[in-house]
Motif scaffolding. Structure first.
Motif, PDB file in Angstrom:
ATOM      1  N   VAL A  77      93.494 -17.539  46.488  1.00  0.00           N
ATOM      2  CA  VAL A  77      92.957 -16.871  47.481  1.00  0.00           C
ATOM      3  C   VAL A  77      92.612 -15.394  47.345  1.00  0.00           C
ATOM      4  CG1 VAL A  77      93.924 -16.245  49.912  1.00  0.00           C
ATOM      5  CG2 VAL A  77      94.526 -18.551  48.861  1.00  0.00           C
ATOM      6  N   PRO A  78      91.396 -14.854  47.676  1.00  0.00           N
ATOM      7  CA  PRO A  78      91.159 -13.510  47.453  1.00  0.00           C
ATOM      8  C   PRO A  78      91.799 -12.592  48.376  1.00  0.00           C
ATOM      9  CG  PRO A  78      89.496 -14.356  48.742  1.00  0.00           C
ATOM     10  CD  PRO A  78      90.259 -15.685  48.293  1.00  0.00           C
ATOM     11  N   CYS A  79      92.117 -11.091  47.789  1.00  0.00           N
ATOM     12  CA  CYS A  79      92.911 -10.228  48.506  1.00  0.00           C
ATOM     13  C   CYS A  79      92.381 -10.128  49.886  1.00  0.00           C
ATOM     14  CB  CYS A  79      92.954  -9.019  47.763  1.00  0.00           C
ATOM     15  SG  CYS A  79      93.961  -9.288  46.368  1.00  0.00           S
ATOM     16  N   ARG A  80      93.180  -9.834  50.906  1.00  0.00           N
ATOM     17  CA  ARG A  80      92.683  -9.500  52.178  1.00  0.00           C
ATOM     18  C   ARG A  80      92.070  -8.247  52.320  1.00  0.00           C
ATOM     19  NH1 ARG A  80      95.681 -11.737  57.106  1.00  0.00           N
ATOM     20  NH2 ARG A  80      93.974 -10.635  57.972  1.00  0.00           N
ATOM     21  N   GLN A  81      91.040  -8.127  52.983  1.00  0.00           N
ATOM     22  CA  GLN A  81      90.260  -6.794  53.170  1.00  0.00           C
ATOM     23  C   GLN A  81      89.950  -6.560  54.902  1.00  0.00           C
ATOM     24  OE1 GLN A  81      86.776  -6.869  51.062  1.00  0.00           O
ATOM     25  NE2 GLN A  81      87.492  -7.429  49.025  1.00  0.00           N
ATOM     26  N   ASP A  82      90.185  -5.373  55.021  1.00  0.00           N
ATOM     27  CA  ASP A  82      89.797  -5.117  56.612  1.00  0.00           C
ATOM     28  C   ASP A  82      88.154  -5.098  56.600  1.00  0.00           C
ATOM     29  OD1 ASP A  82      92.229  -5.016  57.301  1.00  0.00           O
ATOM     30  OD2 ASP A  82      92.550  -2.644  57.091  1.00  0.00           O
TER      31      ASP A  82
END
Length: 96
Positions: A77-82
């Motif tokens: 799961v990729p890191c969350r980004q705004d």
């Protein structure tokens, strides 16, 4: 033929013989409570019902987890980004 419960009990062998011609409906106080059908027709119904059953979402996820475990698959799961949200920005522009 339509049967009342008491009549079906008394004439059970006739009821069973009549099943070979058509399903027999059994009533209790004018309400249908049972249907007697041939064994072959019942087996066809069971086959139809089993084919019609749908797999639940929980069962699908369970199967997916099992496949992932068997294949040593790990979901990265990729890191969350705004990301930009024009709706939220527009709301900020309007103050009450």
């Amino acid at each position: 033929m339509n049967w009342r419960i008491a009549e079906a009990k008394q004439r059970f062998s006739e009821l069973i013989n009549a099943v070979t011609k058509e399903p027999q409906l059994i009533y209790n106080r004018n309400q249908l409570v049972a249907v007697v059908v041939e064994a072959e027709m019942f087996e066809e119904f069971l086959t139809w019902r089993n084919q019609r059953e749908k797999i639940s979402l929980a069962d699908a996820f369970k199967e997916l987890r099992q496949i992932a475990a068997e294949e040593d698959y790990i979901l990265e799961v990729p890191c969350r980004q705004d990301r930009p949200n024009p709706f939220a920005d527009a709301i900020d522009d309007f103050s009450l």
